[in-house]
Design a protein around this motif. Sequence first.
Motif, mmCIF file in Angstrom:
data_model
loop_
_atom_site.group_PDB
_atom_site.id
_atom_site.type_symbol
_atom_site.label_atom_id
_atom_site.label_comp_id
_atom_site.label_asym_id
_atom_site.label_seq_id
_atom_site.Cartn_x
_atom_site.Cartn_y
_atom_site.Cartn_z
ATOM 1 N N GLU A 260 0.878 -1.040 0.108
ATOM 2 C CA GLU A 260 0.032 -0.374 0.073
ATOM 3 C C GLU A 260 1.054 1.233 -0.052
ATOM 4 O OE1 GLU A 260 -0.939 1.246 5.012
ATOM 5 O OE2 GLU A 260 -2.553 -0.635 3.355
ATOM 6 N N ARG B 60 5.775 2.605 -1.370
ATOM 7 C CA ARG B 60 5.407 0.760 -0.804
ATOM 8 C C ARG B 60 5.426 0.743 -0.426
ATOM 9 N NH1 ARG B 60 0.642 1.588 -3.842
ATOM 10 N NH2 ARG B 60 0.698 -0.438 -4.299
ATOM 11 N N ARG C 275 2.495 -5.140 3.712
ATOM 12 C CA ARG C 275 1.532 -5.119 4.366
ATOM 13 C C ARG C 275 1.775 -7.264 4.467
ATOM 14 N NH1 ARG C 275 2.109 -1.821 6.245
ATOM 15 N NH2 ARG C 275 0.963 0.274 6.495
#
Length: 214
Positions: free
Chosen positions: A96, A102, A105
């Motif tokens: 994300e 960037r 996760r």
Amino acid sequence: MAKLNVKPTRMELRRLKSQLATATSGHKLLKDKQDELMRQFIKLIRENNTLREKVENGLVDSMQDFVLAKSLENDQIVQGLFAVPSKEISLRMQTESIMSVRVPRMFTDIYEHGQSDRAYYSYSNSNSGMDEAIDSISASLDDLLKLAEIEKTCQLMADEIEKTRRRVNSLEFRTIPQLEETIYFIEMKLEESERANVTRMMKVKDMDKNKEEV
């Protein structure tokens, strides 16, 4: 600061003023981005420190309990308990964006192996201390993943902060002053040229007047 090597014309003056406006606007946007990155970075560092302390303390306690419980069992029995894993863990990663950075996760899928003739970890063959230690270590998995997530995010954000800082400094201490100095130089040259033209026109006018009087 050395000025740019350009011709002192009105066209160049308009072009440089447009560049200065763009550079000034870009500098403000980058400075705001740098400040927000720093704010989120500091927040993550604090969260990282708190979570790391929790994870390290939990794992140290769990491993101490496990070593103590292990000492009460026969080595062959302990080795048999963990000879084959009873669970399979699959790691999934997504990304994300945080301020155009960037960041990862991480998610886990845990699969219980079905019953078969293979020997899995058995609570009936272990003591209560070992059971509690195993459960405690297993429970730390989510915190470990979260810690890895945060530390990687901190690393990526630190790199982005450094790149943004270099761009801000380049605009603030090099590009903008250079443009301002060049604009000032051209304006002085144009004013000097205008004064010279006015003086020349006045001399021509005086010469025409003297001719008429003669």
